[in-house]
Design a protein around this motif. Structure first.
Motif, mmCIF file in Angstrom:
data_model
loop_
_atom_site.group_PDB
_atom_site.id
_atom_site.type_symbol
_atom_site.label_atom_id
_atom_site.label_comp_id
_atom_site.label_asym_id
_atom_site.label_seq_id
_atom_site.Cartn_x
_atom_site.Cartn_y
_atom_site.Cartn_z
ATOM 1 N N ILE A 119 19.603 37.068 31.455
ATOM 2 C CA ILE A 119 20.116 37.844 32.505
ATOM 3 C C ILE A 119 21.608 37.612 32.923
ATOM 4 C CG2 ILE A 119 18.551 37.619 34.234
ATOM 5 C CD1 ILE A 119 20.005 34.862 35.584
ATOM 6 N N GLU A 120 22.643 38.584 33.488
ATOM 7 C CA GLU A 120 23.786 38.677 34.156
ATOM 8 C C GLU A 120 23.882 37.989 35.455
ATOM 9 O OE1 GLU A 120 25.889 40.337 30.213
ATOM 10 O OE2 GLU A 120 24.752 42.049 31.588
ATOM 11 N N THR A 121 25.010 37.046 35.861
ATOM 12 C CA THR A 121 25.470 37.552 37.494
ATOM 13 C C THR A 121 26.340 38.096 37.836
ATOM 14 O OG1 THR A 121 23.683 35.332 37.044
ATOM 15 C CG2 THR A 121 25.188 35.250 38.896
ATOM 16 N N ILE A 122 26.268 39.212 38.875
ATOM 17 C CA ILE A 122 27.617 38.980 39.625
ATOM 18 C C ILE A 122 27.403 38.192 41.106
ATOM 19 C CG2 ILE A 122 28.654 41.367 41.280
ATOM 20 C CD1 ILE A 122 26.900 43.107 38.617
ATOM 21 N N THR A 123 28.853 37.721 41.648
ATOM 22 C CA THR A 123 29.107 37.241 42.492
ATOM 23 C C THR A 123 29.761 37.506 43.015
ATOM 24 O OG1 THR A 123 28.338 34.722 40.740
ATOM 25 C CG2 THR A 123 29.250 34.378 43.282
ATOM 26 N N ILE A 124 29.709 38.149 44.496
ATOM 27 C CA ILE A 124 31.094 38.266 45.437
ATOM 28 C C ILE A 124 31.267 38.209 46.267
ATOM 29 C CG2 ILE A 124 31.362 40.540 46.624
ATOM 30 C CD1 ILE A 124 29.598 42.318 44.657
ATOM 31 N N THR A 125 32.944 37.900 46.643
ATOM 32 C CA THR A 125 33.368 36.865 47.823
ATOM 33 C C THR A 125 34.724 37.710 48.677
ATOM 34 O OG1 THR A 125 33.074 35.211 46.196
ATOM 35 C CG2 THR A 125 34.413 34.507 48.028
ATOM 36 N N THR A 126 34.194 37.423 49.318
ATOM 37 C CA THR A 126 35.010 37.889 50.600
ATOM 38 C C THR A 126 36.250 37.423 50.983
ATOM 39 O OG1 THR A 126 33.356 38.895 52.241
ATOM 40 C CG2 THR A 126 35.218 39.133 52.736
ATOM 41 N N LEU A 127 36.962 38.454 50.497
ATOM 42 C CA LEU A 127 38.976 37.526 50.773
ATOM 43 C C LEU A 127 38.731 38.480 51.633
ATOM 44 C CD1 LEU A 127 39.791 38.129 46.727
ATOM 45 C CD2 LEU A 127 38.427 35.976 48.115
ATOM 46 N N GLU A 128 40.993 37.887 52.257
ATOM 47 C CA GLU A 128 41.161 38.700 53.523
ATOM 48 C C GLU A 128 42.158 39.765 52.626
ATOM 49 O OE1 GLU A 128 45.298 35.996 54.078
ATOM 50 O OE2 GLU A 128 43.690 35.207 55.258
ATOM 51 N N ASN A 129 41.602 41.190 54.350
ATOM 52 C CA ASN A 129 42.252 42.104 53.949
ATOM 53 C C ASN A 129 41.187 43.423 53.480
ATOM 54 O OD1 ASN A 129 44.900 41.727 55.578
ATOM 55 N ND2 ASN A 129 45.617 41.521 53.578
ATOM 56 N N GLN A 130 40.263 43.199 53.260
ATOM 57 C CA GLN A 130 39.080 44.009 52.974
ATOM 58 C C GLN A 130 38.788 44.282 51.274
ATOM 59 O OE1 GLN A 130 38.768 47.810 54.574
ATOM 60 N NE2 GLN A 130 38.839 47.278 56.399
ATOM 61 N N LYS A 131 39.575 42.635 50.496
ATOM 62 C CA LYS A 131 39.163 42.246 49.550
ATOM 63 C C LYS A 131 37.991 42.016 48.874
ATOM 64 C CE LYS A 131 43.791 43.318 48.473
ATOM 65 N NZ LYS A 131 45.550 42.213 47.633
ATOM 66 N N ARG A 132 37.635 42.112 47.837
ATOM 67 C CA ARG A 132 36.457 41.368 47.006
ATOM 68 C C ARG A 132 37.009 40.519 46.091
ATOM 69 N NH1 ARG A 132 35.002 42.281 51.885
ATOM 70 N NH2 ARG A 132 33.038 43.565 51.982
ATOM 71 N N ASN A 133 36.186 38.950 45.530
ATOM 72 C CA ASN A 133 36.314 39.237 44.530
ATOM 73 C C ASN A 133 35.484 38.847 44.145
ATOM 74 O OD1 ASN A 133 35.583 35.905 42.632
ATOM 75 N ND2 ASN A 133 37.966 36.735 42.417
ATOM 76 N N LEU A 134 35.543 39.409 42.362
ATOM 77 C CA LEU A 134 33.896 39.814 41.699
ATOM 78 C C LEU A 134 34.188 39.257 40.372
ATOM 79 C CD1 LEU A 134 31.947 42.670 41.336
ATOM 80 C CD2 LEU A 134 32.607 41.339 39.424
#
Length: 146
Positions: A119-134
């Motif tokens: 498998i592979e995993t994509i983890t998305i985190t919400t940041l400020e100003n409608q940005k995301r960390n993936l």
């Protein structure tokens, strides 16, 4: 195991999805992130990269949505409402796992013992100003990696 990280604004999601897609070696991709973090939105961008004309919608109530690709299919799962592994067996999860189609799984921890090893995993985190960390974790051997 290798991790690739991206920080992006929603307007750049298609470009990020294209980059992520180039790195996918497994057709089973787990999507992790809080409610509203953008998992389904990112899946929609991936579908565009994969040349699908379908639009991803959250399968929270249907549990699985099917999207067509030019020569394949994507099965998009949302296990948020699954209470037990038995429920997953009840809708035929093993048929999907053995299908050789793309499997995109949101809330995979609900069926942890059924997740295959490749498998592979994509983890998305919400940041400020409608940005995301993936974070894309390539060739994850087990779900327990967080």
């Amino acid at each position: 195991m290798k991790t690739i990280e991206y920080t992006y604004h929603i307007v750049d999601i298609d470009k990020i999805a294209a980059s992520v897609f180039k790195h996918l070696d497994s057709k089973t991709v787990l999507f992790k992130g809080d409610m509203g973090s953008g998992k389904t939105t990112f899946i929609n961008a991936l579908l565009k990269v994969m040349q699908s004309d379908d639009v991803a919608t959250s399968p929270t109530f249907s549990i699985v949505n099917e999207y067509n690709l030019p020569s394949d299919k994507v099965f998009h799962f949302d296990f948020y409402r699954i209470e037990s592994v038995e429920e997953a067996y009840g809708f035929g999860i093993e048929d999907y796992l053995n299908s050789n189609n793309w499997l995109f799984m949101e809330w995979p921890e609900r069926i942890e013992e059924l997740i295959p090893e490749n498998i592979e995993t994509i983890t998305i985190t919400t940041l400020e100003n409608q940005k995301r960390n993936l974070k894309l974790t390539i060739n994850t051997n087990h779900l327990a990696e967080k």
